[in-house]
Design a protein around this motif. Structure first.
Motif: not given
Length: 179
Positions: A112-119, A154-160, A162-167
């Motif tokens: 949740e925190e990772t998603a909020k950080m990368h909104i 697409e969101v999972q690919k971008v988050m992987k 940036i953050a290393g996981t699908e988030v």
């Protein structure tokens, strides 16, 4: 004296006549414009609310967890996008304006925190996916489901990247309006 009063009354009647004509013309034009805007749409619905998103999301989330072989750890949390997405899409008859309200389903407070950080990055990715769609596809339920699945991918690919996981586990449409 009577002639003067008669002339005054005729002058008053003459000055009111153009005003009455103008008012009648404005009312007719306004009524015609209102009728045109209210009844000139096509046979397709103007606004649709997507129903049953929560049940479909829960089914696909449990199916995804079972397919992975390992259950995601953490409770389901929802991150709301700060503002709805508003964009134009081309259609066969005419271009349409679409507004989609989105929430992201994540598992655990860390995601949740990772998603909020990368909104901002998530918003940009979603807008890119949404604006590449077609109005003719978005009219159907299958088109909306395909758009939602493409958004998740697409969101999972971008988050992987940036953050290393699908988030993000799911992208949920909490509001869908097309005009």
């Amino acid at each position: 004296m009577a002639d003067e009063e008669l002339q005054v009354e005729e002058g008053a009647k003459k000055s009111k006549l153009p005003l009455i004509i103008i008012i009648v013309v404005v009312l007719i034009a306004g009524g015609g414009a209102a009728w045109f805007f209210l009844f000139s749409g096509g046979d397709e619905p103007v606004a649709e609310e997507v129903a049953g998103e929560g049940a479909e999301a829960a089914d696909s989330a449990s199916a995804a967890a079972a397919a992975d072989g390992a259950a995601n750890i953490g409770t389901a949390l929802y991150v709301a996008m700060p503002r709805p997405f508003v964009f134009n899409v081309p259609g066969s008859g005419r271009d349409r304006l679409v507004q989609i309200k989105v929430q992201l389903m994540v598992r655990g407070s860390d995601n949740e925190e990772t998603a909020k950080m990368h909104i901002p990055m998530i918003e940009g990715t979603l807008l890119q996916v949404f604006s590449s769609s077609n109005a003719d596809d978005l009219v159907t339920e299958a088109g909306k489901v395909a758009l939602r699945e493409q958004a998740v991918t697409e969101v999972q690919k971008v988050m992987k990247d940036i953050a290393g996981t699908e988030v993000v586990e799911q992208v949920l449409f909490t509001g869908f309006v097309m005009q």
